[in-house]
Design an enzyme around this catalytic site. Structure first.
Site, PDB file in Angstrom:
ATOM      1  N   TYR A 164       0.869  -1.350   0.211  1.00 43.17           N
ATOM      2  CA  TYR A 164       0.541   0.211   0.159  1.00 43.17           C
ATOM      3  C   TYR A 164       0.739   1.111   0.166  1.00 43.17           C
ATOM      4  O   TYR A 164       1.502   1.676   0.762  1.00 43.17           O
ATOM      5  CB  TYR A 164      -0.797  -0.231   1.320  1.00 43.17           C
ATOM      6  N   HIS A 194      -3.706  16.662  -3.116  1.00 45.46           N
ATOM      7  CA  HIS A 194      -4.050  16.574  -2.133  1.00 45.46           C
ATOM      8  C   HIS A 194      -3.486  18.063  -1.407  1.00 45.46           C
ATOM      9  O   HIS A 194      -4.129  18.430  -0.390  1.00 45.46           O
ATOM     10  CB  HIS A 194      -3.003  15.678  -0.744  1.00 45.46           C
ATOM     11  N   ASN A 307       1.873  12.151   4.809  1.00 46.69           N
ATOM     12  CA  ASN A 307       0.614  11.528   6.357  1.00 46.69           C
ATOM     13  C   ASN A 307       0.828  11.668   7.830  1.00 46.69           C
ATOM     14  O   ASN A 307       2.555  11.003   7.688  1.00 46.69           O
ATOM     15  CB  ASN A 307       0.675   9.890   5.129  1.00 46.69           C
ATOM     16  N   ARG A 398     -11.737  33.390  46.524  1.00 45.03           N
ATOM     17  CA  ARG A 398     -11.305  32.561  47.183  1.00 45.03           C
ATOM     18  C   ARG A 398     -10.926  31.233  46.911  1.00 45.03           C
ATOM     19  O   ARG A 398      -9.939  30.410  47.091  1.00 45.03           O
ATOM     20  CB  ARG A 398     -12.617  32.160  47.542  1.00 45.03           C
ATOM     21  N   PHE A 444      -1.254   7.477  11.810  1.00 41.63           N
ATOM     22  CA  PHE A 444      -1.747   8.900  11.491  1.00 41.63           C
ATOM     23  C   PHE A 444      -3.508   9.178  11.929  1.00 41.63           C
ATOM     24  O   PHE A 444      -3.206  10.442  11.163  1.00 41.63           O
ATOM     25  CB  PHE A 444      -2.324   8.712   9.550  1.00 41.63           C
ATOM     26  N   GLU A 529     -12.535   6.060   4.918  1.00 38.03           N
ATOM     27  CA  GLU A 529     -11.489   7.033   6.721  1.00 38.03           C
ATOM     28  C   GLU A 529     -12.817   7.544   7.386  1.00 38.03           C
ATOM     29  O   GLU A 529     -13.364   8.208   6.885  1.00 38.03           O
ATOM     30  CB  GLU A 529     -10.981   7.890   5.619  1.00 38.03           C
TER      31      GLU A 529
END
Length: 656
Positions: A164, A194, A307, A398, A444, A529
């Site tokens: 991956y 991104h 990431n 106080r 992550f 996600e």
């Protein structure tokens, strides 16, 4: 040959200059010739020699005189902006330092190095890196680990294994295998696609923190970055070449993808970059001006760069450091208010707090005693109401140990989480060179720092909430026995009336900002996600809450010092007199109405620089080393109304 980069409207033009004794007018005309040459319609310019323009340096935006020689006002590879008469400022030209934080003054100091190994960086170190106080180098051990993990990735690619993020797509495309010939393009596409953030850019300080933290995480040797790329990142940091990173766009899982992509994009020579030398310009020109080359991504390197939770964590580091600073100064400010309102120290008796031994509560009570103890620091103000017939104070005075105390304990809790996160590997997949494998996981996910920063905002807000109530007591003549709004000739003068309103408005804003962002989650990436932390917003709003707290406490400190004016010639304790003198060194007493905002800003600056703490700290330290409270039983007559033997005994109306 010297060369200068000139920005005209929407283009950057490189202009070589054989003779630097030429004038700025010549440089502008040469740049216009190149601009017109590239435009089918000559850019609407009829004759270069008749075009009127102004030239300014990108750094500092200083205007340059057309008759000055280039060698007198510019350096080789400088960046300049040419604005044609009748044009507005170029639409894509960004002023030199957008969003520059007022957190730290601009100073020039001798810079030393921090050796990064991925395991020992602290939040204090990170903030100082953001301030430009340190440059970065790697430890030999970190370099060895980085090389080992990269060798494993190169083996995976060579053997055509399916892993991956290395030989596959991302997210929903995790099962799509990518040919070896396109692995470089895969990583570049990842960063470009991104880079989808929006909003104002992070300040140079915060971008330095973000870059430094990403370098630290990569130095752990579990990301698969090459040593060559990591060294290029360090060179960019040390030259302060900083990418344009929008502050919005992260959901905090899978890491801070959008902001870290923008960070990587600049390092690739794309998008915008800022440096002290160039101001904002195209990234490739900024890098070139500093003798640096854009990074070329190898397999997995794009993913290694973007990431992780470094946006949340770097902003969180600033937040917790500022929270720690304002929390301890809040005790000093509250002690001064208690003096002005003629309160008692009896509520800070060590025996009371030993019965509820929360560390923060005990610490705050001890600070109050160290600032107000009459045996150590005689106070004429305290002596003036020694035998008053009042019994005890309002909760806002106080109960400071209980309210301030839990803020202190929360800050320590958050500090531990942030420092752990700073030195954590948060990539996916993780590279384990010693095991010869990569493993996909969920490091992550930003839930840890997100939750912690939500806690931080809630806890630190309370310092402003209770402070605003003390400001009300100082300004209200029925509660303070001082002139209304702490000014003479009330009516003609309004005094601190609206300063209190400002404090109230900031506290009200904080109530909304304290709603935890981490209770929300929206599924993203086609449900791949499907749970996210929203930690980016948790970090940004925590910083806003803390800034408001600083401003409210600045107003309280101003107000308390003004209250002192009406108690003169009586003097408070020595440490609090030192605090008063510090404030008066930047803000004069309020004799009649004047423009107030600069006073608030000046005192907030004292708090940001921790000068209030630095003035009082020697007295706090001395008290804590010299005074050891005796253990004694609690007297059944502790709340007797008889005249006390000590000058600081209970008084004030009973408030239950």
């Amino acid at each position: 040959m010297p060369r200068f980069t000139v920005h005209i409207r929407d283009e950057w033009l490189a202009v070589p200059c054989r003779d630097t004794s030429n004038t700025i007018q010549w440089l502008g005309q040469e740049a216009l010739k190149r601009y017109v040459k590239n435009k089918p319609d000559n850019g609407g310019i009829k004759a270069v020699k008749d075009t009127r323009f102004v030239v300014r340096r990108c750094q500092g935006l200083g205007l340059l005189d057309a008759d000055d020689t280039i060698e007198d006002v510019l350096e080789d590879n400088d960046f300049v902006e040419l604005a044609i008469e009748g044009d507005t400022m170029s639409p894509d030209f960004i002023p030199c330092e957008p969003g520059v934080s007022h957190l730290y003054p601009l100073t020039y100091v001798e810079v030393s190095f921090i050796s990064m190994d991925g395991n020992s960086l602290s939040s204090t170190d990170l903030v100082n890196l953001g301030r430009g106080l340190y440059k970065i180098k790697l430890t030999p051990e970190a370099e060895r680990k980085v090389v080992q993990s990269r060798e494993l990735l190169d083996t995976i690619v060579k053997e055509n294994k399916v892993v991956y993020g290395i030989t596959t797509g991302f997210g929903k495309f995790a099962r799509t295998v990518i040919p070896v010939s396109k692995l470089k393009e895969l990583q570049e596409n990842l960063v470009r696609s991104h880079s989808a953030g929006v909003g104002n850019p992070l300040s140079p300080e915060r971008t330095r923190m973000l870059l430094a933290l990403r370098i630290n995480v990569l130095a752990k040797g579990h990301s698969g970055i090459s040593l060559e790329t990591l060294h290029a990142m360090i060179q960019a940091f040390n030259a302060s070449c900083l990418s344009f990173v929008p502050e919005k766009g992260t959901v905090g899982a899978s890491g801070d993808l959008a902001p870290l992509s923008h960070l990587a994009l600049g390092l690739m020579g794309e998008g915008k970059m800022w440096s002290p030398k160039s101001g904002w310009a195209d990234a490739k020109y900024v890098l070139e001006a500093h003798g640096l080359k854009p990074i070329t991504l190898k397999p997995k390197e794009g993913l290694a760069l973007i990431n992780g939770t470094q946006m949340i964590t770097s902003l969180g580091a600033e937040a917790v450091e500022r929270a720690q600073a304002i929390a301890r100064q809040a005790d000093i400010i509250a002690a001064l208010t208690l003096e002005v309102l003629k309160g008692t120290t009896k509520a800070f008796d060590s025996d009371i707090h030993s019965l509820r031994p929360h560390p923060g509560q005990i610490e705050v009570a001890q600070r109050f005693r160290s600032l107000l103890d009459s045996d150590h620091h005689p106070s004429q103000i305290a002596e003036s109401h020694r035998f008053c017939d009042r019994v005890q104070d309002a909760y806002t005075m106080r109960c400071c140990p209980q309210v301030h105390g839990v803020a202190n304990d929360t800050i320590k809790f958050v500090l531990n989480i942030i420092n752990t996160e700073i030195n954590s590997a948060t990539d996916n997949p993780m590279v384990f060179a010693e095991r010869g494998e990569t493993i996909s996981g969920g490091n992550f996910h930003g839930e840890y720092p997100a939750k912690a920063l939500d806690f931080l905002a809630i806890a630190v807000h309370e310092l402003a909430s209770i402070s605003e109530r003390r400001i009300e007591r100082l300004c209200n003549p029925s509660l303070s026995e001082l002139p209304a709004f702490l000014v003479n000739e009330g009516g003609l003068n309004s005094g601190f009336m609206i300063a209190h309103c400002t404090a109230a408005s900031l506290v009200s804003e904080n109530k909304v900002l304290c709603h935890p962002s981490s209770v929300d989650s929206l599924s993203t990436s086609a449900a791949t996600e499907d749970h996210v932390s929203m930690g980016g917003w948790a970090a940004r709003k925590a910083l806003r809450v803390i800034e408001h707290v600083e401003q409210v406490l600045a107003i309280e400190l101003l107000t308390a010092c003004q209250g002192i004016e009406f108690l003169r010639p009586l003097r408070t304790t020595t440490p609090l007199e030192k605090v008063y003198e510090l404030v008066r060194s930047v803000v004069k007493p309020w004799f009649k109405d004047r423009f107030m905002s600069p006073d608030i800003e000046a005192v907030q600056r004292l708090l940001l620089d921790q000068k209030v703490w630095n003035v009082a700290k020697p007295y706090i330290d001395k008290y804590q080393t010299e005074y050891i409270p005796e253990s004694r039983p609690i007297s059944p007559t502790a709340f007797s109304l008889d005249p006390p033997a000590s000058p600081r005994k209970p008084h004030h109306v009973i408030l239950l």
